[in-house]
Write a protein that holds these residues in place. Structure first.
Motif, PDB file in Angstrom:
ATOM      1  N   LEU A 292      -0.604   9.320  -6.148  1.00  0.00           N
ATOM      2  CA  LEU A 292      -0.903   9.766  -4.790  1.00  0.00           C
ATOM      3  C   LEU A 292      -1.086   8.632  -3.785  1.00  0.00           C
ATOM      4  CD1 LEU A 292      -3.355  12.652  -5.674  1.00  0.00           C
ATOM      5  CD2 LEU A 292      -0.977  12.821  -4.965  1.00  0.00           C
ATOM      6  N   LEU A 293      -1.205   7.397  -4.243  1.00  0.00           N
ATOM      7  CA  LEU A 293      -1.403   6.294  -3.300  1.00  0.00           C
ATOM      8  C   LEU A 293      -0.301   6.214  -2.237  1.00  0.00           C
ATOM      9  CD1 LEU A 293      -2.826   3.365  -5.471  1.00  0.00           C
ATOM     10  CD2 LEU A 293      -3.978   4.610  -3.634  1.00  0.00           C
ATOM     11  N   PRO A 294       0.981   6.392  -2.589  1.00  0.00           N
ATOM     12  CA  PRO A 294       2.004   6.374  -1.526  1.00  0.00           C
ATOM     13  C   PRO A 294       1.792   7.459  -0.473  1.00  0.00           C
ATOM     14  CG  PRO A 294       3.036   6.112  -3.673  1.00  0.00           C
ATOM     15  CD  PRO A 294       1.600   6.473  -3.922  1.00  0.00           C
ATOM     16  N   PHE A 295       1.281   8.633  -0.884  1.00  0.00           N
ATOM     17  CA  PHE A 295       1.024   9.705   0.078  1.00  0.00           C
ATOM     18  C   PHE A 295      -0.180   9.358   0.965  1.00  0.00           C
ATOM     19  CE2 PHE A 295       3.277  11.664  -3.442  1.00  0.00           C
ATOM     20  CZ  PHE A 295       4.249  12.405  -2.793  1.00  0.00           C
ATOM     21  N   TYR A 296      -1.190   8.715   0.366  1.00  0.00           N
ATOM     22  CA  TYR A 296      -2.323   8.263   1.175  1.00  0.00           C
ATOM     23  C   TYR A 296      -1.860   7.250   2.213  1.00  0.00           C
ATOM     24  CZ  TYR A 296      -5.604  10.300  -2.232  1.00  0.00           C
ATOM     25  OH  TYR A 296      -6.317  11.157  -3.027  1.00  0.00           O
ATOM     26  N   ALA A 297      -1.013   6.310   1.768  1.00  0.00           N
ATOM     27  CA  ALA A 297      -0.513   5.290   2.689  1.00  0.00           C
ATOM     28  C   ALA A 297       0.311   5.911   3.813  1.00  0.00           C
ATOM     29  CB  ALA A 297       0.324   4.263   1.924  1.00  0.00           C
ATOM     30  N   LYS A 298       1.155   6.871   3.476  1.00  0.00           N
ATOM     31  CA  LYS A 298       1.981   7.527   4.487  1.00  0.00           C
ATOM     32  C   LYS A 298       1.125   8.297   5.492  1.00  0.00           C
ATOM     33  CE  LYS A 298       5.968  10.606   4.963  1.00  0.00           C
ATOM     34  NZ  LYS A 298       6.940  11.457   4.227  1.00  0.00           N
ATOM     35  N   LYS A 299       0.060   8.928   4.993  1.00  0.00           N
ATOM     36  CA  LYS A 299      -0.848   9.669   5.862  1.00  0.00           C
ATOM     37  C   LYS A 299      -1.509   8.758   6.879  1.00  0.00           C
ATOM     38  CE  LYS A 299      -4.766  12.866   5.482  1.00  0.00           C
ATOM     39  NZ  LYS A 299      -5.713  13.505   4.518  1.00  0.00           N
ATOM     40  N   LEU A 300      -1.694   7.484   6.515  1.00  0.00           N
ATOM     41  CA  LEU A 300      -2.314   6.509   7.408  1.00  0.00           C
ATOM     42  C   LEU A 300      -1.276   5.676   8.156  1.00  0.00           C
ATOM     43  CD1 LEU A 300      -5.147   5.363   4.980  1.00  0.00           C
ATOM     44  CD2 LEU A 300      -5.368   6.883   6.959  1.00  0.00           C
ATOM     45  N   GLN A 301      -0.060   6.198   8.244  1.00  0.00           N
ATOM     46  CA  GLN A 301       1.050   5.525   8.931  1.00  0.00           C
ATOM     47  C   GLN A 301       1.420   4.186   8.284  1.00  0.00           C
ATOM     48  OE1 GLN A 301      -1.427   7.123  11.160  1.00  0.00           O
ATOM     49  NE2 GLN A 301       0.062   8.772  10.920  1.00  0.00           N
ATOM     50  N   GLY A 302       1.194   4.087   6.996  1.00  0.00           N
ATOM     51  CA  GLY A 302       1.596   2.892   6.260  1.00  0.00           C
ATOM     52  C   GLY A 302       2.934   3.108   5.583  1.00  0.00           C
ATOM     53  N   GLY A 303       3.531   2.006   5.164  1.00  0.00           N
ATOM     54  CA  GLY A 303       4.822   2.076   4.504  1.00  0.00           C
ATOM     55  C   GLY A 303       4.794   1.413   3.136  1.00  0.00           C
ATOM     56  N   ALA A 304       5.956   0.947   2.733  1.00  0.00           N
ATOM     57  CA  ALA A 304       6.079   0.341   1.405  1.00  0.00           C
ATOM     58  C   ALA A 304       5.214  -0.900   1.278  1.00  0.00           C
ATOM     59  CB  ALA A 304       7.550   0.001   1.132  1.00  0.00           C
ATOM     60  N   PHE A 305       5.066  -1.631   2.376  1.00  0.00           N
ATOM     61  CA  PHE A 305       4.252  -2.843   2.312  1.00  0.00           C
ATOM     62  C   PHE A 305       2.793  -2.523   2.011  1.00  0.00           C
ATOM     63  CE2 PHE A 305       1.583  -6.103   4.312  1.00  0.00           C
ATOM     64  CZ  PHE A 305       2.015  -7.207   3.623  1.00  0.00           C
ATOM     65  N   LEU A 306       2.257  -1.463   2.622  1.00  0.00           N
ATOM     66  CA  LEU A 306       0.878  -1.065   2.341  1.00  0.00           C
ATOM     67  C   LEU A 306       0.722  -0.625   0.895  1.00  0.00           C
ATOM     68  CD1 LEU A 306      -2.004  -0.481   3.167  1.00  0.00           C
ATOM     69  CD2 LEU A 306      -1.262   1.741   4.063  1.00  0.00           C
ATOM     70  N   VAL A 307       1.686   0.138   0.381  1.00  0.00           N
ATOM     71  CA  VAL A 307       1.619   0.575  -1.018  1.00  0.00           C
ATOM     72  C   VAL A 307       1.623  -0.634  -1.953  1.00  0.00           C
ATOM     73  CG1 VAL A 307       2.783   1.882  -2.832  1.00  0.00           C
ATOM     74  CG2 VAL A 307       2.726   2.780  -0.507  1.00  0.00           C
ATOM     75  N   GLY A 308       2.504  -1.598  -1.669  1.00  0.00           N
ATOM     76  CA  GLY A 308       2.521  -2.810  -2.483  1.00  0.00           C
ATOM     77  C   GLY A 308       1.230  -3.596  -2.375  1.00  0.00           C
ATOM     78  N   SER A 309       0.647  -3.613  -1.177  1.00  0.00           N
ATOM     79  CA  SER A 309      -0.617  -4.324  -0.979  1.00  0.00           C
ATOM     80  C   SER A 309      -1.763  -3.669  -1.744  1.00  0.00           C
ATOM     81  CB  SER A 309      -0.955  -4.368   0.513  1.00  0.00           C
ATOM     82  OG  SER A 309       0.052  -5.029   1.235  1.00  0.00           O
ATOM     83  N   LEU A 310      -1.725  -2.349  -1.845  1.00  0.00           N
ATOM     84  CA  LEU A 310      -2.753  -1.637  -2.608  1.00  0.00           C
ATOM     85  C   LEU A 310      -2.728  -2.056  -4.074  1.00  0.00           C
ATOM     86  CD1 LEU A 310      -2.324   1.949  -1.102  1.00  0.00           C
ATOM     87  CD2 LEU A 310      -4.170   0.332  -0.621  1.00  0.00           C
ATOM     88  N   GLU A 311      -1.520  -2.144  -4.639  1.00  0.00           N
ATOM     89  CA  GLU A 311      -1.405  -2.563  -6.037  1.00  0.00           C
ATOM     90  C   GLU A 311      -1.752  -4.039  -6.196  1.00  0.00           C
ATOM     91  OE1 GLU A 311      -1.032  -0.719  -8.691  1.00  0.00           O
ATOM     92  OE2 GLU A 311      -1.021   1.033  -7.396  1.00  0.00           O
ATOM     93  N   ALA A 312      -1.409  -4.855  -5.175  1.00  0.00           N
ATOM     94  CA  ALA A 312      -1.743  -6.275  -5.243  1.00  0.00           C
ATOM     95  C   ALA A 312      -3.257  -6.482  -5.197  1.00  0.00           C
ATOM     96  CB  ALA A 312      -1.069  -7.027  -4.093  1.00  0.00           C
ATOM     97  N   ALA A 313      -3.949  -5.717  -4.350  1.00  0.00           N
ATOM     98  CA  ALA A 313      -5.407  -5.805  -4.281  1.00  0.00           C
ATOM     99  C   ALA A 313      -6.033  -5.405  -5.610  1.00  0.00           C
ATOM    100  CB  ALA A 313      -5.929  -4.914  -3.155  1.00  0.00           C
ATOM    101  N   TYR A 314      -5.475  -4.381  -6.216  1.00  0.00           N
ATOM    102  CA  TYR A 314      -5.935  -3.959  -7.551  1.00  0.00           C
ATOM    103  C   TYR A 314      -5.734  -5.082  -8.573  1.00  0.00           C
ATOM    104  CZ  TYR A 314      -5.869  -1.310 -11.951  1.00  0.00           C
ATOM    105  OH  TYR A 314      -6.085  -0.874 -13.232  1.00  0.00           O
ATOM    106  N   GLY A 315      -4.570  -5.743  -8.496  1.00  0.00           N
ATOM    107  CA  GLY A 315      -4.289  -6.834  -9.430  1.00  0.00           C
ATOM    108  C   GLY A 315      -5.216  -8.013  -9.240  1.00  0.00           C
ATOM    109  N   VAL A 316      -5.526  -8.361  -7.982  1.00  0.00           N
ATOM    110  CA  VAL A 316      -6.467  -9.457  -7.728  1.00  0.00           C
ATOM    111  C   VAL A 316      -7.841  -9.106  -8.285  1.00  0.00           C
ATOM    112  CG1 VAL A 316      -7.692 -10.719  -5.912  1.00  0.00           C
ATOM    113  CG2 VAL A 316      -5.244 -10.346  -5.713  1.00  0.00           C
ATOM    114  N   GLY A 317      -8.257  -7.859  -8.092  1.00  0.00           N
ATOM    115  CA  GLY A 317      -9.525  -7.426  -8.662  1.00  0.00           C
ATOM    116  C   GLY A 317      -9.544  -7.551 -10.178  1.00  0.00           C
ATOM    117  N   GLN A 318      -8.434  -7.222 -10.811  1.00  0.00           N
ATOM    118  CA  GLN A 318      -8.372  -7.337 -12.266  1.00  0.00           C
ATOM    119  C   GLN A 318      -8.458  -8.782 -12.729  1.00  0.00           C
ATOM    120  OE1 GLN A 318      -5.222  -5.029 -14.284  1.00  0.00           O
ATOM    121  NE2 GLN A 318      -7.003  -3.788 -14.780  1.00  0.00           N
ATOM    122  N   VAL A 319      -7.813  -9.687 -11.991  1.00  0.00           N
ATOM    123  CA  VAL A 319      -7.897 -11.112 -12.350  1.00  0.00           C
ATOM    124  C   VAL A 319      -9.345 -11.585 -12.289  1.00  0.00           C
ATOM    125  CG1 VAL A 319      -7.253 -13.442 -11.625  1.00  0.00           C
ATOM    126  CG2 VAL A 319      -5.531 -11.640 -11.659  1.00  0.00           C
TER     127      VAL A 319
END
Length: 260
Positions: A41-68
């Motif tokens: 559902l993250l892509p739908f959340y991003a679209k609802k907030l007028q975000g695009g592919a870059f926001l979706v990628g940033s969400l996963e990147a933020a998750y990855g930084v948190g995991q590191v």
């Protein structure tokens, strides 16, 4: 088990293994149901907030930084403070992150919601460590295989359940369903999950008729200078990852300012 909780009888190794593995099985499956729902559902959340592919990628990147960052500290904490504490921290972090995602009204808040989830996402690592603590060697491989199967089952159920709930009740509902699942796991773990780390569980002696298994349970090496070198290397990797994330965060800040 009730006698064990009352303190009348010291828990046997078999009791500890049964309770710990069952709770870990449930925890890992619930964890991956939540992961599957949110990643769908993250892509739908991003679209609802007028975000695009870059926001979706940033969400996963933020998750990855948190995991590191989390991987640099939480496994070490499970050795010094106990597996149970770290597992509960993992549940709390997931509940907080999914709550923020459910109420997110801006791309920034949605991005921030991924950080506590990534930071605390050590459910599988800690569950495996608990298995290594208390499951006999001859049963360890089948138990870990069953754990992996439940991970896959949770990740299969999660996307289907998330999409179904989203279509029926709205995009934010799956996030709160995930939060409710973790809200059940937290008291369950606090009340019933035994501590399996032999150095931390000194208050409740585990009886075992097998002297060989007791010796194996305590067969841990103290931290040496080589361990300190490894920790320093992890800190350098963490610093490098944070530096690499700065340009991406700057672009997101610029995008958020443009939206307002």
């Amino acid at each position: 088990f009730h006698a064990m909780c009352a303190g009348a009888v010291a828990p046997t190794r078999q009791h500890v293994a049964q309770i710990a593995t069952r709770i870990c099985f449930v925890a890992v499956m619930v964890d991956y149901i939540g992961v599957g729902m949110m990643r769908t559902l993250l892509p739908f959340y991003a679209k609802k907030l007028q975000g695009g592919a870059f926001l979706v990628g940033s969400l996963e990147a933020a998750y990855g930084v948190g995991q590191v960052i989390g991987a640099a500290f939480l496994p070490r904490m499970s050795d010094t403070r106990g597996r149970k504490v770290v597992l509960i921290i993992s549940f709390l972090g997931s509940a907080v992150g999914y709550s923020l995602a459910g109420i997110a009204s801006s791309s920034w808040l949605l991005l921030v919601s991924r950080i506590p989830v990534g930071l605390s996402k050590q459910t599988v690592a800690v569950s495996r460590a608990m298995f290594a603590d208390c499951v006999p060697r001859e049963s360890l491989s089948p138990s870990l295989a069953r754990l992996t199967s439940l991970m896959g089952m949770g990740y299969t159920i999660g996307p289907f359940l998330g999409g179904y709930l989203s279509d029926l009740y709205g995009d934010s509902v799956p996030a709160f369903v995930a939060v409710s699942l973790f809200a059940v796991l937290i008291p369950l773990s606090v009340l019933y999950l035994p501590e399996t780390n032999p150095f931390v569980a000194s208050g409740s002696k585990v009886e075992d008729s097998s002297e060989e298994r007791q010796a194996d349970m305590l067969d841990h090496k103290p931290y040496t200078s080589s361990d300190e070198t490894k920790r320093q290397a992890r800190r350098r990797l963490l610093l490098l990852t944070s530096i690499l994330m700065l340009p991406e965060l700057s672009v997101i800040a610029y995008s958020g300012a443009g939206e307002t």
